[in-house]
Design a protein around this motif. Structure first.
Motif, short mmCIF file in Angstrom:
data_model
loop_
_atom_site.label_atom_id
_atom_site.label_comp_id
_atom_site.label_asym_id
_atom_site.label_seq_id
_atom_site.Cartn_x
_atom_site.Cartn_y
_atom_site.Cartn_z
N TYR A 173 0.83 -1.20 0.00
CA TYR A 173 0.00 0.00 0.00
C TYR A 173 0.87 1.26 0.00
CZ TYR A 173 -3.67 -3.21 1.42
OH TYR A 173 -4.56 -4.24 1.49
N CYS A 174 0.46 2.25 -0.74
CA CYS A 174 1.14 3.55 -0.70
C CYS A 174 0.43 4.40 0.36
CB CYS A 174 1.11 4.22 -2.07
SG CYS A 174 -0.46 4.97 -2.52
N PRO A 175 0.96 5.58 0.71
CA PRO A 175 0.29 6.41 1.72
C PRO A 175 -1.10 6.88 1.29
CG PRO A 175 2.53 7.16 1.38
CD PRO A 175 2.26 6.13 0.34
N GLY A 176 -1.37 6.92 0.00
CA GLY A 176 -2.68 7.38 -0.48
C GLY A 176 -3.70 6.28 -0.66
N LEU B 252 6.93 7.18 7.43
CA LEU B 252 6.74 6.21 8.51
C LEU B 252 5.40 5.50 8.36
CD1 LEU B 252 7.87 5.08 11.17
CD2 LEU B 252 6.63 6.91 12.34
N PHE B 253 4.35 6.25 8.04
CA PHE B 253 3.03 5.66 7.81
C PHE B 253 3.09 4.66 6.66
CE2 PHE B 253 -1.12 6.05 5.56
CZ PHE B 253 -1.95 5.55 6.55
N TRP B 254 3.79 5.01 5.59
CA TRP B 254 3.94 4.15 4.42
C TRP B 254 4.56 2.82 4.79
CZ3 TRP B 254 6.35 6.52 -0.63
CH2 TRP B 254 6.16 5.64 -1.70
N VAL B 255 5.60 2.86 5.60
CA VAL B 255 6.29 1.63 6.00
C VAL B 255 5.44 0.82 6.98
CG1 VAL B 255 8.31 0.72 7.23
CG2 VAL B 255 8.60 2.54 5.55
N VAL B 256 4.94 1.48 8.02
CA VAL B 256 4.23 0.76 9.08
C VAL B 256 2.94 0.12 8.58
CG1 VAL B 256 3.05 1.04 11.31
CG2 VAL B 256 5.27 2.10 10.93
N LEU C 292 -3.68 -0.11 9.89
CA LEU C 292 -3.57 1.10 9.08
C LEU C 292 -3.82 0.84 7.59
CD1 LEU C 292 -0.38 2.62 10.71
CD2 LEU C 292 -2.75 3.24 11.16
N ALA C 293 -3.93 -0.43 7.22
CA ALA C 293 -4.16 -0.77 5.82
C ALA C 293 -5.61 -0.46 5.46
CB ALA C 293 -3.87 -2.25 5.58
#
Length: 147
Positions: A61-64, A132-136, A145-146
């Motif tokens: 998943y990307c941040p968006g 960080l959000f992108w990785v986690v 968070l997915a």
């Protein structure tokens, strides 16, 4: 006309200011139009929107990712579901609204937008939060968070 002249006169300063004053409203109209479209056409059904290129290429998943479904949920008044689709984008919405109001205020005064949240240190910090959000969100511990 001599060489180097284009044949156009410079725009009067008042016209440029008038355009700058209405630009935030034009952007708001475009954003609301796009949000209305996403609210009407469900992104949960395949075939309406393209797949995220990063997700298609990597499987991560990307941040968006989940933002279209978040906007759709907001359009239907499901705020808890919207938060679950993309918590970072959802949390960013009040800051974007604040910056839009500052933009309107600055445009009416004919000044550039100034805000503490536009300082370089804040922008670098927010970029770090996005990374960080992108990785986690792609780790087993961050599955909540997915989208």
């Amino acid at each position: 006309m001599t060489a180097g002249q284009t044949g156009t006169r410079p725009m009067p300063r008042s016209v440029g200011r008038r355009r700058a004053r209405w630009t935030p409203y034009a952007v708001l109209a475009a954003v609301l139009g796009a949000a209305c479209y996403v609210s009407a056409v469900d992104p949960n059904h395949p075939g309406h929107y393209p797949t995220c290129p990063f997700l298609a290429l990597t499987g991560y998943y990307c941040p968006g990712c989940g933002s279209l479904r978040m906007i759709h949920a907001i359009g239907h008044g499901h705020l808890a579901e919207a938060f679950g689709r993309n918590p970072l984008a959802f949390a960013t919405l009040p800051f974007l609204a604040y910056l839009w109001v500052r933009w309107v205020w600055a445009a009416r005064k004919g000044r550039p937008v100034r805000s503490r949240i536009l300082q370089p240190a804040v922008i670098v910090g927010f970029t770090a939060v996005i990374l960080l959000f992108w990785v986690v969100r792609n780790l087993p511990i961050g599955r909540a968070l997915a989208p």
